[in-house]
Enzyme design. Structure first.
Site, PDB file in Angstrom:
ATOM      1  N   HIS A   1      -2.569 102.914 -34.351  1.00  0.00           N
ATOM      2  CA  HIS A   1      -3.740 103.515 -34.986  1.00  0.00           C
ATOM      3  C   HIS A   1      -4.782 103.986 -33.974  1.00  0.00           C
ATOM      4  O   HIS A   1      -5.747 104.658 -34.340  1.00  0.00           O
ATOM      5  CB  HIS A   1      -4.374 102.503 -35.948  1.00  0.00           C
ATOM      6  CG  HIS A   1      -5.022 103.137 -37.138  1.00  0.00           C
ATOM      7  ND1 HIS A   1      -5.578 104.402 -37.100  1.00  0.00           N
ATOM      8  CD2 HIS A   1      -5.205 102.701 -38.415  1.00  0.00           C
ATOM      9  CE1 HIS A   1      -6.076 104.709 -38.294  1.00  0.00           C
ATOM     10  NE2 HIS A   1      -5.865 103.685 -39.107  1.00  0.00           N
TER      11      HIS A   1
ATOM     12  N   ASP B   1      -3.519 108.438 -37.225  1.00  0.00           N
ATOM     13  CA  ASP B   1      -4.161 107.991 -38.457  1.00  0.00           C
ATOM     14  C   ASP B   1      -3.134 107.886 -39.581  1.00  0.00           C
ATOM     15  O   ASP B   1      -2.044 108.468 -39.513  1.00  0.00           O
ATOM     16  CB  ASP B   1      -5.280 108.953 -38.861  1.00  0.00           C
ATOM     17  CG  ASP B   1      -6.441 108.922 -37.871  1.00  0.00           C
ATOM     18  OD1 ASP B   1      -6.713 107.840 -37.320  1.00  0.00           O
ATOM     19  OD2 ASP B   1      -7.049 109.985 -37.646  1.00  0.00           O
TER      20      ASP B   1
END
Length: 449
Positions: free
Chosen positions: A422, A426
């Site tokens: 992350h 995303d």
């Protein structure tokens, strides 16, 4: 005599552990015949003899970790023996001259072993031959390498040294909680003085049981054994990955019915013509190649604050071994057909289990896939293979009743689990990538021949 050295098993490898000698001193060995086994951060493998002859002497014992190019043994190939005889005769005419010159060398060597020198060496190594992994760990954890004691070859700093340093640093910071105990003496002042004494005895009784857990292994009915080098390496990689990447996993349900039909139609011919089974995995690899071309950021890696985009798609395939796990790489996977991908998977898996992988076959991966479905698992949350930024897990393909157009149908269903970093990727992008893989599989129309 021919020197046998510890080979460099990859550009980032600076040392290796000699785990087993396959020949004993005095035994004959052929050229390219397996001579000893080693274990590194990248691979466990057999090392062939560089020449034919007799194993004259073993210089490094089993279980020892040494730097690359360290001489671990010597082989008498017969050809070098005669050359040794005239060499021995040469010093005879002038025995007196070399004798006084011999003592001087030992003195400087002894001085070089002094404590001040190694410290300077470690500091110099911070700009010297450090592996990319060590540099990355130091940079991301803000480590002053001059404060780290190297235990590798030539006092070189290794990944394990950094992990030990970080662990000791955390332990040093751990004592911070005790301040609450100091807060207690402040309460006693108003009442009588005996209370501080009673409070002082409480921490002592609390500390006693804290020391007992480490001795659990000595309890009756337990057995303690050291981890293998491969298990230690896997453990370090997994912990390092968790500490490095922000792991998030997204799971998609995928209809493999069209792929299953194409596979059923072709698997008999593939087995007869090529000699290996056709599984679901190469279809997933093919679909993944398409998705990686459309979303190249998942084929990237992170270097500090920079994103490194890789032009080639090199797929790492997780292979379960009897005592661990290894991830050999299919290079330029997007250039291969389903049959070519299946051939590569079968070949790499077989050689991984027989310990015949080459060093270059376990490095350079840009994206990894793990097929935990081969063991019946529906889905899992795989750990990213550093320095990559994602890994795709494939669950088992099962016939399942599903609702299609308000009717119940039997379809071949599996779950794909994408774990992504992350820091770079995303959730929306990760789902778009996985959805593309899903779309390719569910819309499969290619004939396999």
């Amino acid at each position: 005599m021919i020197d046998v050295v510890m080979p460099q098993m990859g550009e980032s490898i600076v040392e290796g552990t000699l785990t087993k000698w396959l020949k004993k001193p005095g035994e004959t060995v052929g050229r390219d015949e397996p001579l000893f086994e080693i274990s590194t951060d990248k691979v466990d493998t057999e090392i062939p003899s560089p020449a034919a002859g007799t194993l004259a002497e073993v210089l490094i014992e089993e279980g020892k970790t040494v730097g690359i190019n360290t001489v671990v043994a010597r082989i008498n190939d017969g050809a070098s023996a005669p050359a040794a005889t005239p060499a021995a005769a040469a010093p005879a005419p002038t025995p007196a001259a070399p004798a006084p010159q011999a003592p001087p060398p030992p003195a400087p060597v002894a001085e070089a072993d002094g404590s001040p020198e190694p410290v300077a060496t470690v500091v110099e190594e911070t700009a010297g031959p450090l592996s990319p992994l060590v540099r990355k760990m130091a940079r991301e954890n803000n480590i002053d390498l001059s404060q780290v004691k190297g235990t590798g070859a030539g006092n070189r700093i290794t990944k394990q040294d950094l992990e030990t340093y970080l662990a000791s640093k955390k332990q040093a910071e751990a004592p911070a909680p005790p301040p609450p105990a100091q807060a207690q003496p402040q309460a006693p002042p108003p009442p009588p003085p005996p209370q501080p004494q009673a409070v002082a005895t409480i921490p002592q009784t609390v500390e006693v049981p804290v020391t007992s857990p480490p001795r659990v292994g000595e309890a009756p009915g337990t057995r303690v054994e050291p981890m293998s080098m491969m298990r230690q390496s896997i453990a370090k990689h997994m912990v390092f990955s968790k500490q490095t990447s922000a792991h998030v996993t997204t799971v998609h349900k995928v209809d493999f019915t069209k792929v299953a039909k194409a596979r059923d139609k072709a698997k008999g011919n593939v087995q007869a013509q090529y000699g290996f089974s056709l599984t679901f995995l190469p279809f997933v690899l093919k679909a993944t190649n398409v998705a990686l071309r459309q979303f190249p950021i998942l084929n990237a890696s992170i270097d500090g604050t920079n994103i490194i985009y890789h032009r080639d798609i090199n797929l790492g395939i997780a292979v379960a071994l009897e005592n661990g796990l290894i991830v050999p790489v299919i290079r330029n996977a997007d250039e291969k057909s389903v049959i070519g991908l299946q051939r590569s998977v079968a070949d790499l898996a077989a050689r991984a289990r027989s310990r015949h992988l080459r060093p270059e076959e376990v490095q350079g991966g840009t994206f990894s896939i793990t097929n935990f479905g081969s063991f019946g698992s529906v889905f899992a949350t795989p750990v990213i293979n550093q320095p990559q930024v994602a890994i795709l897990g494939v669950g088992t393909v099962e016939k399942t009743p599903v609702v299609i157009d308000d009717a119940i149908a039997i379809r071949s269903i599996a779950y794909l689990a994408l774990t992504f970093d992350h820091r770079l990727i995303d959730g929306a992008l990760a789902d778009q990538f996985t959805a593309k893989v899903k779309a390719v599989i569910e819309g499969w129309a290619e004939e396999i021949s």
